[in-house]
Design a protein around this motif. Structure first.
Motif, mmCIF file in Angstrom:
data_model
loop_
_atom_site.group_PDB
_atom_site.id
_atom_site.type_symbol
_atom_site.label_atom_id
_atom_site.label_comp_id
_atom_site.label_asym_id
_atom_site.label_seq_id
_atom_site.Cartn_x
_atom_site.Cartn_y
_atom_site.Cartn_z
ATOM 1 N N LYS A 127 0.828 -1.217 0.000
ATOM 2 C CA LYS A 127 0.000 0.000 0.000
ATOM 3 C C LYS A 127 0.861 1.266 0.000
ATOM 4 O O LYS A 127 0.354 2.369 -0.150
ATOM 5 C CB LYS A 127 -0.973 -0.004 1.170
ATOM 6 N N SER A 178 0.309 7.388 -7.086
ATOM 7 C CA SER A 178 -1.141 7.382 -6.832
ATOM 8 C C SER A 178 -1.920 7.351 -8.139
ATOM 9 O O SER A 178 -1.520 7.979 -9.118
ATOM 10 C CB SER A 178 -1.549 8.636 -6.052
ATOM 11 N N PRO A 204 -9.240 7.197 -8.709
ATOM 12 C CA PRO A 204 -9.479 6.088 -7.766
ATOM 13 C C PRO A 204 -10.878 5.503 -7.857
ATOM 14 O O PRO A 204 -11.088 4.331 -7.571
ATOM 15 C CB PRO A 204 -9.222 6.714 -6.390
ATOM 16 N N SER A 205 -11.865 6.301 -8.306
ATOM 17 C CA SER A 205 -13.237 5.762 -8.377
ATOM 18 C C SER A 205 -13.355 4.698 -9.473
ATOM 19 O O SER A 205 -14.142 3.760 -9.353
ATOM 20 C CB SER A 205 -14.256 6.887 -8.599
ATOM 21 N N ARG A 208 -12.111 1.570 -7.807
ATOM 22 C CA ARG A 208 -13.079 1.016 -6.846
ATOM 23 C C ARG A 208 -14.257 0.346 -7.549
ATOM 24 O O ARG A 208 -14.699 -0.729 -7.152
ATOM 25 C CB ARG A 208 -13.569 2.117 -5.909
ATOM 26 N N CYS A 248 -8.590 -5.947 -3.648
ATOM 27 C CA CYS A 248 -9.609 -5.298 -2.796
ATOM 28 C C CYS A 248 -8.983 -4.628 -1.577
ATOM 29 O O CYS A 248 -9.632 -3.808 -0.920
ATOM 30 C CB CYS A 248 -10.631 -6.319 -2.284
ATOM 31 N N GLN A 249 -7.756 -5.014 -1.244
ATOM 32 C CA GLN A 249 -7.125 -4.504 -0.022
ATOM 33 C C GLN A 249 -6.562 -3.088 -0.184
ATOM 34 O O GLN A 249 -6.051 -2.517 0.772
ATOM 35 C CB GLN A 249 -6.020 -5.473 0.424
ATOM 36 N N PHE A 250 -6.687 -2.538 -1.411
ATOM 37 C CA PHE A 250 -6.092 -1.215 -1.649
ATOM 38 C C PHE A 250 -7.133 -0.196 -2.111
ATOM 39 O O PHE A 250 -6.810 0.753 -2.810
ATOM 40 C CB PHE A 250 -4.957 -1.336 -2.683
ATOM 41 N N MET A 251 -8.380 -0.411 -1.715
ATOM 42 C CA MET A 251 -9.475 0.487 -2.143
ATOM 43 C C MET A 251 -9.261 1.922 -1.644
ATOM 44 O O MET A 251 -9.602 2.878 -2.325
ATOM 45 C CB MET A 251 -10.813 -0.016 -1.605
ATOM 46 N N ALA A 252 -8.731 2.072 -0.436
ATOM 47 C CA ALA A 252 -8.639 3.404 0.180
ATOM 48 C C ALA A 252 -7.684 4.322 -0.580
ATOM 49 O O ALA A 252 -7.975 5.501 -0.772
ATOM 50 C CB ALA A 252 -8.187 3.275 1.628
ATOM 51 N N HIS A 253 -6.544 3.752 -1.013
ATOM 52 C CA HIS A 253 -5.552 4.597 -1.685
ATOM 53 C C HIS A 253 -4.888 3.790 -2.801
ATOM 54 O O HIS A 253 -3.757 3.318 -2.667
ATOM 55 C CB HIS A 253 -4.509 5.066 -0.650
ATOM 56 N N HIS A 286 -1.277 -1.114 -8.408
ATOM 57 C CA HIS A 286 -2.487 -1.901 -8.086
ATOM 58 C C HIS A 286 -3.393 -1.981 -9.312
ATOM 59 O O HIS A 286 -3.990 -3.022 -9.595
ATOM 60 C CB HIS A 286 -3.249 -1.249 -6.916
#
Length: 476
Positions: free
Chosen positions: A240, A245, A249-250, A253, A277-282, A287
Motif C-alpha cells: 500500500k 497514486s 481512484p473511483s 473502486r 480489494c485490499q487497496f481500495m482506500a488509496h 495496483h
C-alpha cells in the motif's frame, strides 16, 4: 409536522443476455434519501439468498433431475404494505390543479428506504400462509414438505427460483402466487442475477457470467486487450506504500467491486480479486496494473464458469473441505492469507480467500486459524442440509500442515499455542464428537492452494479443472 418527499421518473432500457433490447421501461421513484430515520422509516434490512445456498439447491436439482423454474414478480416493491406514514409530492405529468395537495402512500414505492423490507415481508407472509417454513440458516430459502414431496423457494428480492420433487406442486404454487401478484413465468432457469445458466446434455449445469464480464471489459475499455494465462504474476507482491497514486481512484473502486461479483462463478480469480480489494482506500498505479491483468485473464476465459454435476453415487452425499494458509505473506503487516473450498458431492459449493485478522506467529497457527474458519462454514452447510432433510456423510476437513492436523487430534497446549486455544478447542470439540474428520493431504493435492497465493500460468489449466471451472461449449 411531516414534510412530503419528492419523486421523479426513471427511464431505462432493459437488455437480454445477448445485449439486444428487451423493453423500454419507465418507473416512478420516490426520493428516499430525504426520509428521516425513526420518523419516515425504521427497519430497512432485507435478507437475500446466499450464493452457497443457491449452489447446494442446484446440486440437489441436477442430481435428482428436478426442473428449476424461475419467476419474476412485476413491480415487486409496489406490493409491500407501508407501516409508516409517508407523504410524497405529486408526480410530474399527473398533477391536479391544486398544487398544494400531496399524495399519502399506502403501499411502498421504489426509492423508499423500507421498500425492499416491506416486499420481503409481504412475499414471505404469503408463502408462510401456504404452509412453507423459513430456513433458519438462510431466511431467503423457504421449504415445504408434504407427503414425502419437497418444494424449495429461493428469493433474491423479486427474482425467485422454485424447484422440488413434484412438478405438479410447483405448478400449483406458481398459479397461487400469480393470483396474489402479477408475475412473469420465465420457465426453466437460464439467466438469474446476471448469471447465465447453461444446461448441458449430460444433465449438468454450467453457471457463467460471460455477458457480465464482456460488459465490464467494455466499461474499462479492455475489450480488445491481449489475453493472458493467469490472473496474477506469481512473484506479485503488492504494497500500500508508494508514490504512484492513481489518477482516478473511483474507476479502480468500481472495477474491483464489479470483479468481486464475478467471483460468484469464478473461484479461479478469488485470490487475486481479494488481493486488489485490499487497496481500495488509496489505489496506486501498480495496483491498477494488477487489476488490468485480472481483466486480461478474464478476456481469455470469458466463457468459463462453474460446473455443477449430478452426484455420481446415491445419497448420502459427501462433504469435503480443503483448508490452507500462506503464512506472513503481506508485505505491509505480515498477516497471513486463509483459503478454503468446500465440495458437496463432487461440486464446489463454497470457497473463500481472506486476509487473517491477526498476525500469526507460526505457520501452524496460520493454518489452524484457517481450519477453524473453514469448520465454521462447514457447520453452517451441515445445519442447512439437516434442515433440508438431505442425508450426508460426516464431513472431512483436509489440511496440508501436519502440525495443525495433529493439534486437532491431540490438544498439546503449551506457551506457543495458548493464544489460539479458542480455535483449537472449537475444532477439537467437533473431532471428538465425531462430527468432523480432520486428515492430512499432500501439498500437491491441496485444492485450496490457488486461494492463498498467485500461481504460474503453466499450472492454471489444471487449477481450473480442480476448482470445477470449465468452458461453456465443451464437455470436460
Amino acid at each position: 409536522h411531516r414534510k412530503a418527499i419528492g419523486c421523479k421518473w426513471i427511464f431505462k432500457i432493459k437488455e437480454n443476455p445477448d445485449g439486444t433490447v428487451n423493453k423500454y421501461k419507465a418507473r416512478l421513484v420516490a426520493k428516499g434519501f430525504l426520509q428521516k430515520p425513526g420518523f419516515d422509516f425504521t427497519e430497512t434490512f432485507s435478507p437475500v439468498i446466499k450464493p452457497v445456498t443457491v449452489r447446494i439447491i442446484l446440486t440437489l436439482a441436477v442430481t435428482y433431475k428436478w426442473a428449476v423454474q424461475q419467476i419474476d414478480i412485476n413491480n415487486a416493491f409496489l406490493n409491500g404494505i407501508l407501516q409508516e406514514e409517508v407523504y410524497m409530492t405529486q408526480p410530474t405529468g399527473f398533477e391536479v390543479s391544486d398544487k398544494s395537495l400531496v399524495c399519502k402512500l399506502h403501499k411502498s414505492l421504489y426509492g423508499l428506504k423500507q421498500a425492499p423490507r416491506a416486499w420481503y415481508d409481504k412475499l414471505t407472509q404469503t408463502l408462510l400462509q401456504m404452509g412453507f417454513v423459513k430456513s433458519k440458516c438462510d431466511p431467503s430459502l423457504l421449504v415445504h414438505h408434504q407427503q414425502g414431496a419437497c418444494t424449495y423457494v429461493l428469493i433474491y428480492v423479486d427474482d425467485i427460483l422454485i424447484t422440488g420433487s413434484a412438478p405438479h406442486l410447483i405448478k400449483d404454487l406458481i398459479d397461487k402466487l400469480n393470483v396474489k401478484f402479477a408475475l412473469k413465468q420465465l420457465g426453466e432457469v437460464d439467466y438469474f442475477l446476471g448469471i447465465q445458466v447453461h444446461h448441458k446434455p449430460s444433465g449438468s449445469l454450467l453457471l457463467h457470467q460471460s455477458k457480465y464480464i464482456n460488459d465490464l471489459l467494455n466499461k474499462t475499455k479492455m475489450e480488445n486487450c491481449k489475453p493472458i494465462g493467469s490472473p496474477m504474476v506469481n512473484s506479485c507482491r503488492l504494497s500500500k506504500f508508494g508514490t504512484d497514486s492513481m489518477q482516478d481512484p473511483s474507476l479502480y473502486r468500481s472495477t474491483v467491486g464489479a470483479l468481486q461479483y464475478a467471483t460468484i462463478t469464478r473461484p479461479d480469480i478469488a485470490y487475486s480479486v481479494n488481493k486488489v480489494c485490499q487497496f481500495m482506500a488509496h489505489p496506486l498505479e501498480s495496483h491498477w496494473k494488477a487489476v488490468k491483468r485480472i481483466l486480461r485473464y478474464l478476456k481469455g476465459t470469458v466463457h468459463y464458469g462453474l460446473l455443477l454435476q449430478p452426484s455420481s453415487s446415491s445419497p448420502p452425499f459427501s462433504l469435503r473441505a480443503y483448508s490452507d494458509a500462506d503464512w506472513a505473506t503481506d508485505q505491509d503487516d505480515r498477516r497471513s492469507t486463509s483459503g478454503s473450498c468446500i465440495f458437496f458431492g463432487q461440486n464446489l459449493v463454497s470457497w473463500g480467500s481472506k486476509k487473517q485478522q491477526l498476525v500469526a506467529r507460526s505457520s501452524t497457527e496460520a493454518e489452524y486459524r484457517s481450519m477453524a474458519n473453514t469448520t465454521a462454514e462447514l457447520l453452517w452447510i451441515q445445519s442447512l442440509l439437516q434442515e433440508l432433510q438431505v442425508p450426508f456423510h460426516t464431513p472431512t476437513l483436509l489440511c496440508d500442515n501436519i502440525s495443525a492436523v495433529s493439534l486437532a487430534h491431540n490438544p498439546i497446549l503449551h506457551s506457543r499455542t495458548k493464544h489460539i486455544e479458542l480455535d483449537i478447542h472449537f475444532v477439537r470439540e467437533k473431532v471428538l464428537s465425531k462430527h468432523l474428520h480432520v486428515l492430512h493431504v499432500p501439498a500437491s493435492d491441496q485444492l485450496a492452494d490457488p486461494l492463498t497465493k498467485p500461481l504460474s500460468p503453466s499450472n492454471y489449466a489444471t487449477i481450473r479443472v480442480k476448482l470445477k471451472v470449465f468452458p461453456c461449449f465443451e464437455t470436460p
